[in-house]
Design an enzyme around this catalytic site. Structure first.
Site, PDB file in Angstrom:
ATOM      1  N   GLY A  30       0.823  -1.202   0.000  1.00  0.00           N
ATOM      2  CA  GLY A  30       0.000   0.000   0.000  1.00  0.00           C
ATOM      3  C   GLY A  30       0.852   1.244   0.000  1.00  0.00           C
ATOM      4  CD  GLN A  67       3.359   5.718   2.482  1.00  0.00           C
ATOM      5  OE1 GLN A  67       2.348   5.196   2.055  1.00  0.00           O
ATOM      6  NE2 GLN A  67       4.359   5.012   3.003  1.00  0.00           N
ATOM      7  CB  CYS A  73       5.136   2.002   7.122  1.00  0.00           C
ATOM      8  SG  CYS A  73       4.729   3.494   6.206  1.00  0.00           S
ATOM      9  CG  LEU A  74       6.624   0.698   1.111  1.00  0.00           C
ATOM     10  CD1 LEU A  74       6.029   1.004  -0.255  1.00  0.00           C
ATOM     11  CD2 LEU A  74       7.747  -0.323   0.994  1.00  0.00           C
ATOM     12  CG  HIS A 111      -0.565   1.142   7.144  1.00  0.00           C
ATOM     13  ND1 HIS A 111       0.439   0.691   7.977  1.00  0.00           N
ATOM     14  CD2 HIS A 111       0.057   2.002   6.282  1.00  0.00           C
ATOM     15  CE1 HIS A 111       1.592   1.266   7.644  1.00  0.00           C
ATOM     16  NE2 HIS A 111       1.388   2.059   6.613  1.00  0.00           N
ATOM     17  CD  GLU A 112      -1.064   2.507   2.667  1.00  0.00           C
ATOM     18  OE1 GLU A 112      -0.657   3.680   2.537  1.00  0.00           O
ATOM     19  OE2 GLU A 112      -0.303   1.568   2.959  1.00  0.00           O
ATOM     20  CG  HIS A 172       0.347   6.813   5.471  1.00  0.00           C
ATOM     21  ND1 HIS A 172       1.496   7.239   6.103  1.00  0.00           N
ATOM     22  CD2 HIS A 172       0.547   5.494   5.205  1.00  0.00           C
ATOM     23  CE1 HIS A 172       2.354   6.225   6.209  1.00  0.00           C
ATOM     24  NE2 HIS A 172       1.798   5.151   5.673  1.00  0.00           N
TER      25      HIS A 172
END
Ligand code: NI
Length: 158
Positions: free
Chosen positions: A46, A51, A90-91, A132-133, A136
């Site tokens: 995701g 991000q 997380c990236l 999660h997304e 953000h």
């Protein structure tokens, strides 16, 4: 194909609230394409626009290869009381893992790339990734909500 730079913690941008998308312009469609390429390259599940440095309410999620959800202005309509506890990363927070407790199922409404409103009932890993997304978009990172961050020992265990 264009790869975008992924913003990483502690960049203050990750703490900002993303703004709604007001029109699906060619620039937004290009952003969706570039986010997909960037997600695939990074082998993530995701990615939120913030991000990659764009403070707009856009997330993409692909928990199953080939099943890509592109969500513009997503909104969680309801969450189950039943929860799930899983490891999460997380990236934007490389090499860190934590356990989160999130709703087992969510109902989410969003606009797709064609401007059509969609409603999705998601459960399990997909529901976890969507939560999660969407965090953000509010400037929330999983480390804020983790019930436990995994230690080096736990990461290297078994
Ligand atoms: Ni993330």
């Amino acid at each position: 194909m264009a790869l975008l730079n992924i913003v990483t913690y502690p960049d203050p941008l990750l703490r900002k609230k993303s703004r709604p998308v007001t029109g699906i312009t060619p620039r937004i469609l290009q952003l969706l394409d570039d986010m997909r390429d960037t997600l695939h390259k990074a082998q993530g599940v995701g990615l939120a626009a913030v991000q990659v440095g764009v403070l707009r309410r856009i997330v993409i999620v692909e928990t199953e290869p080939g099943q890509l959800y592109e969500m513009i202005n997503p909104e969680i309509l309801s969450k189950s009381k039943k929860t799930q506890i899983n490891n999460e990363g997380c990236l934007s927070v490389p090499d860190k893992w934590g356990q989160t407790e999130r709703a087992m199922t969510v109902k989410v409404r969003y606009t797709d790339r064609n401007g059509k409103e969609q409603t999705l009932n998601a459960e399990g890993f997909l529901a976890q990734a969507i939560q999660h997304e969407l965090d953000h978009l509010e400037g929330i990172i999983f480390t804020d909500v983790a019930i436990h961050m995994l230690t080096e020992e736990e990461l290297n265990g078994d």
